[in-house]
Design a protein around this motif. Structure first.
Motif, PDB file in Angstrom:
ATOM      1  N   TYR A   1      -7.790  13.976  -5.286  1.00  0.00           N
ATOM      2  CA  TYR A   1      -7.119  14.736  -4.946  1.00  0.00           C
ATOM      3  C   TYR A   1      -6.380  14.981  -3.356  1.00  0.00           C
ATOM      4  CZ  TYR A   1      -4.780  19.794  -4.961  1.00  0.00           C
ATOM      5  OH  TYR A   1      -4.098  20.586  -4.908  1.00  0.00           O
ATOM      6  N   LEU A   2      -7.455  14.735  -2.436  1.00  0.00           N
ATOM      7  CA  LEU A   2      -6.874  14.533  -0.848  1.00  0.00           C
ATOM      8  C   LEU A   2      -6.102  13.436  -0.808  1.00  0.00           C
ATOM      9  CD1 LEU A   2      -7.233  15.508   1.838  1.00  0.00           C
ATOM     10  CD2 LEU A   2      -9.501  14.148   1.949  1.00  0.00           C
ATOM     11  N   ARG A   3      -6.187  12.270  -1.336  1.00  0.00           N
ATOM     12  CA  ARG A   3      -5.417  11.145  -1.461  1.00  0.00           C
ATOM     13  C   ARG A   3      -4.052  11.518  -1.630  1.00  0.00           C
ATOM     14  NH1 ARG A   3      -7.990   7.854  -4.324  1.00  0.00           N
ATOM     15  NH2 ARG A   3      -9.524   7.136  -2.698  1.00  0.00           N
ATOM     16  N   LYS A   4      -4.072  12.059  -2.895  1.00  0.00           N
ATOM     17  CA  LYS A   4      -2.637  12.616  -3.279  1.00  0.00           C
ATOM     18  C   LYS A   4      -2.012  13.444  -2.547  1.00  0.00           C
ATOM     19  CE  LYS A   4      -0.642  13.572  -7.880  1.00  0.00           C
ATOM     20  NZ  LYS A   4      -0.658  13.548  -9.278  1.00  0.00           N
ATOM     21  N   VAL A   5      -2.670  14.680  -2.030  1.00  0.00           N
ATOM     22  CA  VAL A   5      -1.941  15.507  -1.148  1.00  0.00           C
ATOM     23  C   VAL A   5      -1.550  14.909   0.054  1.00  0.00           C
ATOM     24  CG1 VAL A   5      -2.402  17.659   0.214  1.00  0.00           C
ATOM     25  CG2 VAL A   5      -3.245  17.465  -2.048  1.00  0.00           C
ATOM     26  N   LEU A   6      -2.190  13.951   0.709  1.00  0.00           N
ATOM     27  CA  LEU A   6      -2.008  13.213   2.039  1.00  0.00           C
ATOM     28  C   LEU A   6      -0.764  12.409   1.836  1.00  0.00           C
ATOM     29  CD1 LEU A   6      -3.198  12.543   4.768  1.00  0.00           C
ATOM     30  CD2 LEU A   6      -4.268  10.555   3.737  1.00  0.00           C
ATOM     31  N   TYR A   7      -0.846  11.658   0.787  1.00  0.00           N
ATOM     32  CA  TYR A   7       0.620  10.808   0.648  1.00  0.00           C
ATOM     33  C   TYR A   7       1.755  11.671   0.003  1.00  0.00           C
ATOM     34  CZ  TYR A   7      -2.377   6.568   0.877  1.00  0.00           C
ATOM     35  OH  TYR A   7      -3.125   5.805   1.619  1.00  0.00           O
ATOM     36  N   HIS A   8       1.607  12.837  -0.650  1.00  0.00           N
ATOM     37  CA  HIS A   8       2.667  13.791  -1.104  1.00  0.00           C
ATOM     38  C   HIS A   8       3.299  14.199   0.479  1.00  0.00           C
ATOM     39  CE1 HIS A   8       3.037  13.395  -5.482  1.00  0.00           C
ATOM     40  NE2 HIS A   8       2.111  12.843  -4.958  1.00  0.00           N
ATOM     41  N   GLU A   9       2.249  14.931   1.080  1.00  0.00           N
ATOM     42  CA  GLU A   9       2.914  15.282   2.377  1.00  0.00           C
ATOM     43  C   GLU A   9       3.340  14.338   3.289  1.00  0.00           C
ATOM     44  OE1 GLU A   9       2.189  18.241   4.424  1.00  0.00           O
ATOM     45  OE2 GLU A   9       2.556  18.862   2.546  1.00  0.00           O
TER      46      GLU A   9
ATOM     47  N   ARG B   1     -12.128   7.589   8.099  1.00  0.00           N
ATOM     48  CA  ARG B   1     -11.138   6.803   7.156  1.00  0.00           C
ATOM     49  C   ARG B   1      -9.894   7.248   6.987  1.00  0.00           C
ATOM     50  NH1 ARG B   1     -10.250   7.016   1.933  1.00  0.00           N
ATOM     51  NH2 ARG B   1     -11.740   8.795   1.561  1.00  0.00           N
ATOM     52  N   LEU B   2      -9.996   8.960   6.817  1.00  0.00           N
ATOM     53  CA  LEU B   2      -8.871   9.418   6.669  1.00  0.00           C
ATOM     54  C   LEU B   2      -7.870   9.340   7.802  1.00  0.00           C
ATOM     55  CD1 LEU B   2     -10.159  12.667   4.935  1.00  0.00           C
ATOM     56  CD2 LEU B   2      -8.815  10.693   3.627  1.00  0.00           C
ATOM     57  N   SER B   3      -8.312   9.624   8.821  1.00  0.00           N
ATOM     58  CA  SER B   3      -7.457   9.366  10.048  1.00  0.00           C
ATOM     59  C   SER B   3      -6.791   7.958  10.305  1.00  0.00           C
ATOM     60  CB  SER B   3      -8.269   9.590  11.410  1.00  0.00           C
ATOM     61  OG  SER B   3      -8.796  11.050  11.498  1.00  0.00           O
ATOM     62  N   ARG B   4      -7.619   6.993   9.874  1.00  0.00           N
ATOM     63  CA  ARG B   4      -7.043   5.676   9.765  1.00  0.00           C
ATOM     64  C   ARG B   4      -5.852   5.653   8.874  1.00  0.00           C
ATOM     65  NH1 ARG B   4     -12.339   4.572  10.761  1.00  0.00           N
ATOM     66  NH2 ARG B   4     -12.621   4.244   8.717  1.00  0.00           N
ATOM     67  N   ILE B   5      -6.043   6.004   7.705  1.00  0.00           N
ATOM     68  CA  ILE B   5      -5.042   6.145   6.770  1.00  0.00           C
ATOM     69  C   ILE B   5      -3.663   6.743   7.231  1.00  0.00           C
ATOM     70  CG2 ILE B   5      -4.306   6.723   4.284  1.00  0.00           C
ATOM     71  CD1 ILE B   5      -7.425   6.201   3.784  1.00  0.00           C
ATOM     72  N   ALA B   6      -3.966   8.002   7.882  1.00  0.00           N
ATOM     73  CA  ALA B   6      -2.956   8.723   8.339  1.00  0.00           C
ATOM     74  C   ALA B   6      -2.130   8.086   9.426  1.00  0.00           C
ATOM     75  CB  ALA B   6      -3.192  10.245   8.642  1.00  0.00           C
ATOM     76  N   TYR B   7      -2.890   7.429  10.034  1.00  0.00           N
ATOM     77  CA  TYR B   7      -2.209   6.528  11.154  1.00  0.00           C
ATOM     78  C   TYR B   7      -1.265   5.602  10.561  1.00  0.00           C
ATOM     79  CZ  TYR B   7      -1.317   3.668  15.072  1.00  0.00           C
ATOM     80  OH  TYR B   7      -0.559   2.721  16.087  1.00  0.00           O
ATOM     81  N   LEU B   8      -1.845   4.906   9.796  1.00  0.00           N
ATOM     82  CA  LEU B   8      -1.199   3.597   9.167  1.00  0.00           C
ATOM     83  C   LEU B   8       0.031   4.122   8.303  1.00  0.00           C
ATOM     84  CD1 LEU B   8      -4.304   1.485   7.664  1.00  0.00           C
ATOM     85  CD2 LEU B   8      -2.655   1.002   9.635  1.00  0.00           C
ATOM     86  N   LEU B   9       0.085   5.309   7.915  1.00  0.00           N
ATOM     87  CA  LEU B   9       1.080   5.700   6.933  1.00  0.00           C
ATOM     88  C   LEU B   9       2.387   6.165   8.121  1.00  0.00           C
ATOM     89  CD1 LEU B   9      -0.398   7.998   4.133  1.00  0.00           C
ATOM     90  CD2 LEU B   9       0.947   5.890   4.026  1.00  0.00           C
ATOM     91  N   THR B  10       1.978   6.889   9.090  1.00  0.00           N
ATOM     92  CA  THR B  10       2.914   7.531  10.077  1.00  0.00           C
ATOM     93  C   THR B  10       3.165   6.443  11.264  1.00  0.00           C
ATOM     94  OG1 THR B  10       1.241   8.521  11.581  1.00  0.00           O
ATOM     95  CG2 THR B  10       1.975   9.740   9.482  1.00  0.00           C
ATOM     96  N   GLY B  11       2.268   5.502  11.742  1.00  0.00           N
ATOM     97  CA  GLY B  11       2.424   4.805  12.911  1.00  0.00           C
ATOM     98  C   GLY B  11       2.450   5.499  14.154  1.00  0.00           C
TER      99      GLY B  11
END
Length: 175
Positions: free
Chosen positions: A59-67, A17-27
């Motif tokens: 907390y992880l979600r917040k760090v991911l989006y802030h990064e 799930r985290l990998s998919r979210i990171a991919y959707l954010l970055t493309g």
């Protein structure tokens, strides 16, 4: 169980799930891997405090989006090429061509948004968070989430009208 074991279990249970979210954010697959790795490194160093706080996912979600936003601010937001998604394994009788078209439409549409707009859209419509939860994850006000969502949806309607095919389809088809 040690803190390291707890962290490993936490990451292992959520990695897809985290990998998919990171991919959707970055493309971009490589940028998504970098983003997720940076976020996990930050959390690993604070794991005992994060896990004791009772909300490691938030907390992880917040760090991911802030990064994600920080990387853009540092100027690592431009990529010379946009790789296509790797072919999925198996199909289970699904229409793989249609799945590919949906993924490409979503990727191209998200690329038309600013990083903040993309983050809000992913939080609200992919992760299905409320406005308040999305605001907490991003560290902004609910009003900012509402306005960024409004601007993003308006921009998508104007610049990516082909997305109407995704509106009537289940979210599982997006991933």
């Amino acid at each position: 169980m040690t803190d390291d074991d707890g962290f490993r279990e936490f990451v292992h249970a959520r990695l897809g799930r985290l990998s998919r979210i990171a991919y959707l954010l970055t493309g971009d697959h490589h940028a998504a891997e970098d983003l997720l790795q940076n976020a996990l490194v930050k959390i690993a160093s604070r794991w005992s405090k994060v896990s004791a706080g009772g909300a490691p996912d938030a907390y992880l979600r917040k760090v991911l989006y802030h990064e994600h936003v920080s990387a853009w601010r540092r100027g690592r937001h431009l990529r010379a090429e946009w790789p296509t998604a790797e072919p999925p394994e198996g199909g289970g009788g699904r229409d793989l061509a249609a799945d590919t078209v949906r993924r490409l439409l979503l990727e191209q549409a998200l690329a038309k948004l600013t990083r903040k707009q993309r983050a809000v859209i992913v939080l609200r419509f992919v992760e299905d968070l409320s406005e308040a939860d999305a605001a907490a994850a991003l560290g902004v006000s609910v009003g900012t989430v509402k306005s960024q969502t409004s601007y993003a949806l308006k921009k998508l309607r104007e610049q990516a009208p082909e997305l109407h095919v995704l509106v009537r389809e289940p979210k599982e088809a997006w991933a």
